[in-house]
Scaffold this active site. Structure first.
Site, short mmCIF file in Angstrom:
data_model
loop_
_atom_site.label_atom_id
_atom_site.label_comp_id
_atom_site.label_asym_id
_atom_site.label_seq_id
_atom_site.Cartn_x
_atom_site.Cartn_y
_atom_site.Cartn_z
N PRO A 78 -3.94 0.21 19.09
CA PRO A 78 -3.76 -0.29 17.72
C PRO A 78 -3.75 0.79 16.64
O PRO A 78 -3.33 0.50 15.51
CB PRO A 78 -4.95 -1.24 17.52
CG PRO A 78 -5.96 -0.81 18.53
CD PRO A 78 -5.20 -0.25 19.69
N HIS A 89 0.85 -1.19 0.00
CA HIS A 89 0.00 0.00 0.00
C HIS A 89 0.88 1.23 0.00
O HIS A 89 1.85 1.30 0.73
CB HIS A 89 -0.90 0.00 1.24
CG HIS A 89 -2.11 -0.84 1.09
ND1 HIS A 89 -3.38 -0.41 1.36
CD2 HIS A 89 -2.24 -2.11 0.66
CE1 HIS A 89 -4.25 -1.37 1.11
NE2 HIS A 89 -3.59 -2.43 0.69
C1 PHB Z 1 -5.77 -4.02 11.02
O1 PHB Z 1 -5.88 -4.26 9.81
O2 PHB Z 1 -6.04 -4.87 11.88
C2 PHB Z 1 -5.32 -2.67 11.45
C3 PHB Z 1 -4.87 -1.78 10.50
C4 PHB Z 1 -4.48 -0.51 10.88
C5 PHB Z 1 -4.52 -0.16 12.21
C6 PHB Z 1 -4.94 -1.05 13.17
C7 PHB Z 1 -5.36 -2.31 12.79
O3 PHB Z 1 -4.14 1.09 12.56
#
Ligand code: PHB
Length: 391
Positions: free
Chosen positions: A294, A72
């Site tokens: 996350p 990406h």
């Molecule tokens: C995911 O695809 O699980 C994901 C992607 C980006 C993030 C957090 C989780 O910032």
């Protein structure tokens, strides 16, 4: 039992470490409380930084990643009526790769099988001993119910935030910093093609939403929800309706395609750092030493970066008797840990709505600056696509 490096935890950090050590002629034994199928099926992160991909590829773990990883160039950053594409490749010369942790865990498992790696799954009562001496050990009860003692030169804790390793550092020899956030994520996996070519990070008055993906047929999406949210209150319809509203279904002709939800969970958000990442002959790597929320997908990448520093340090210590890199490990690793801790906190607080109206105004001002200014975009891109391992 005796080995050179006793590794506690068979997640990505533990298995990658055993892989790197093996390549440099250092033997290890891994112990893990969970079953192999649990470890290989748990749904975790999905974004690999540029340097993570380079490292994995350079050590023979790139076959599936190259075939199935989805490169990406950047992300979309959006708020109601506005969507901005940030092109990391244009901004900082590197992008990211969408590749699920489950896929990486499977690659690591296959590589360790091929090398005949000794891994004990489903062990109980793991305890670490004599870490302040040159003869540390790990005791556990193996899957067959037999008490075992694993003697080693070094113990590495890759056993996550709740494992026994960090707790084995005497309390007066460690210090922790922590931030809990007043919201959680409701995450789903759905059998539907992603409705977007790049991840969408969306600020919305109802709360943050993220559209991510795992493959051409599987989407991963998240909603900001209050702490303590009961999944039973979120029907499939309610989840897709909230995602459609927050992600801007219908704006500028963009539509969100719903599909069957195959996995769902509520995830707490926490920042946590414990210092130092070494006590005597115990070294900590990954979630055992630090947790990031996350937002920004740093957790797995940080674990890989820790291990990439630790493996050569242990090789130098155990094969050449040179402690220089091992002595520097904690300080070196923590520089990156704090950089990522700041970035994850910054992304999180910029994008999640709070009850404070002043904060909401600041968020909008911040988002508008990041989206409109090359300097703002570049700062986000540099951190998101990831700093070099040796940063
Ligand atoms: C995911 O695809 O699980 C994901 C992607 C980006 C993030 C957090 C989780 O910032």
């Amino acid at each position: 039992m005796r080995t050179q490096v006793a590794i506690v935890g068979a997640g990505p950090a533990g298995l990658l470490l055993s892989h790197l050590l093996h390549r440099d002629g250092v033997e290890s034994v891994v112990v893990e409380t969970r079953s192999r199928s649990y470890v290989e099926s748990r749904i975790r992160a999905g974004i690999l930084e540029h340097s993570t991909v380079e490292l994995l590829t350079s050590v023979g773990l790139g076959e599936q990643l190259t075939a199935e990883g989805d490169p990406h160039r950047g992300i979309y950053l959006q708020w109601p009526e506005e969507r901005h594409h940030l092109d990391f490749v244009d901004l900082v010369g590197r992008g990211v790769t969408v590749y699920g942790q489950t896929a990486l865990q499977a690659d690591l498992g296959r590589a360790r099988d091929a090398a005949g790696q000794e891994i004990h799954y489903e062990v109980a009562d793991t305890a670490l001993h004599d870490l302040g001496t040159e003869h540390p050990s790990v005791t556990f009860v193996d899957g067959a119910g037999n008490a075992q003692r694993l003697e080693a030169d070094v113990v590495v804790g890759c056993d996550g935030s709740f494992g026994p390793s960090r707790a084995a550092v005497p309390e007066d020899r460690r210090r922790a910093w922590e931030r809990t956030y007043p919201y959680s994520w409701l995450g789903i996996l759905a059998d539907v093609a992603p409705s977007t070519d790049e991840l969408i990070y969306a600020w919305h008055p109802d709360g943050f939403a993220l559209h991510s993906m795992r493959s051409a047929k599987v989407s991963r999406l998240y909603l900001q929800v209050p702490n303590g949210t009961d999944l039973a209150e979120w029907s499939d319809q309610r989840i897709w309706d909230a995602l459609a509203t927050r992600l801007g279904h219908g704006q500028g002709g963009w539509t969100l395609s719903p599909g069957p939800i195959t996995e769902r969970a509520v995830l707490p958000m926490r920042s946590f750092v414990s210092e130092p990442m070494r006590y005597g002959r115990l070294f900590l790597a990954g979630d055992a030493a630090h947790i990031v929320p996350p937002t920004g997908a740093k957790g797995l990448n940080l674990a890989v970066a820790d291990v990439a520093l630790l493996a050569p340090a242990l090789v130098a210590l155990l094969r050449r008797g040179d402690p220089t890199l091992a002595d520097a490990y904690s300080t070196t690793a923590l520089r990156r840990v704090w950089r990522c801790t700041h970035f994850s906190w910054w992304m999180t607080t910029m994008l999640h709505t709070s009850s404070d109206p002043f904060e909401a105004q600041l968020q909008r001002a911040q988002l508008e600056w990041v989206a409109a200014s090359t300097a703002g975009q570049t700062g986000l891109a540099e951190n998101y696509a990831g700093l070099p391992i040796g940063f």
